[in-house]
Design an enzyme around this catalytic site. Sequence first.
Site, mmCIF file in Angstrom:
data_model
loop_
_atom_site.group_PDB
_atom_site.id
_atom_site.type_symbol
_atom_site.label_atom_id
_atom_site.label_comp_id
_atom_site.label_asym_id
_atom_site.label_seq_id
_atom_site.Cartn_x
_atom_site.Cartn_y
_atom_site.Cartn_z
ATOM 1 C CG ASP A 19 -12.460 2.504 2.567
ATOM 2 O OD1 ASP A 19 -13.035 1.768 1.732
ATOM 3 O OD2 ASP A 19 -11.358 2.227 3.063
ATOM 4 N NE ARG B 215 -3.696 -0.103 2.363
ATOM 5 C CZ ARG B 215 -4.920 -0.030 1.826
ATOM 6 N NH1 ARG B 215 -5.364 1.133 1.391
ATOM 7 N NH2 ARG B 215 -5.676 -1.098 1.739
ATOM 8 C CE1 TYR C 186 -0.742 -8.760 -1.817
ATOM 9 C CE2 TYR C 186 -2.564 -10.241 -1.330
ATOM 10 C CZ TYR C 186 -2.011 -8.973 -1.310
ATOM 11 O OH TYR C 186 -2.722 -7.939 -0.756
#
Length: 400
Positions: A291, A107, A213
């Site tokens: 969000d 991120r 991942y």
Amino acid sequence: MARLKVLIAGGGIGGITAMLALRQRGIEVQLFEQAAAFGQVGAGLQVSSNAARILLKLGLGEALKRVATYPDGRDYRGWDTAERLYYTPLGQKAEAHFGSPYYAAHRAELLDVLLSGLGEHGFRHGARLDRVDQDQGGVSLTFADGSTAQGDILIGADGIHSTVRAQLFGKELPRYTGNVAWRGLVPAERVAHLDLGSVVGVWMGPNRSIVQYYVSAGKTFNWIGISRSSQPAQESWLAEGRTEDALAEYDGWHSTIRTIIAETPKILRQALYDREPLPDWQVGRVVLMGDAAHPMMPFYAQGGAQSIEDAYVLAGCIAEAEGRPLDALARFVRLRQPRTAWMQGLARREEELYQMNDVAAIRARNDRMRANRIPETATFPPEQERLYGYDAELELQKSG
């Protein structure tokens, strides 16, 4: 006609993408972030084809490619035996099929990619929003330090704890989803012996699951475990957990999972909350996105991607409205509400798929999934066709 000015509250993925998309269309924009710097927090996230398509349109493709990984597929396995139950292609097959790549990234590094297109002007840190006012002529922001800003439109991109949302619709208590997220980042060399492959790994077990991942161009391995719990943790990216607690949570799981947890230098434990859906995201010249408008569970890894979609569609609506800001925001809500509501529901359904605990239901699920587990012949399920095939530019053209 006076030049339109757009204000953005919130300097996360959605807010910065909105700023870049508005600038690309020649619109004046100013962004306000309450933190002293753009926040380099969080862990891994998936930049699926629907989001990557937009980042490429914004000229960020090469920068993203340098920091991301390019997984070959999504690999679903049983929690105790590690049996492959299901597989969907990613990598070159997904890029050819959907017309844009599918990446995994950290991120903070995705935020750096976005910031690389931002330059050194047009934003302000340390701007804690205190009040929003609007009238027929525009919108005015008042900050905690007494300073103000004026514009024609305000975009509330300030996340799940949105001040703008509270200003528009009143403060509301978050709803605990009954799930806690465990997160970790592991140096790749610590798990190299596990032969984890270039995949998004999904491990499904009773009442809990794990997705994992590589990120950071393969230098770091990322995992997120979600478990049902009656004891909520802090709702914070930075809330720390203990390795022994995470191992106890995943007691009896395959040795691969337990080794990854044990090798994690620092584990975070975060409660997952959501908010009740809103009937509208717009009040006059103010609109919510990301969000702040539609927080969703992480089971389809679409929180960041849906914010990126929002940002691009909103910029298009504003640019094409020719000075009619209320019409622009209303069009944005009409275009985006159905898709994000569908995505919120899909994420909730994935929770049950991943974490079901009825023995007969698990057996039926596994039997059904095994029909699509050979990588060479695996196909994309209908929900992935709809999700990853979304083209924000085309949606704008169709609705124009």
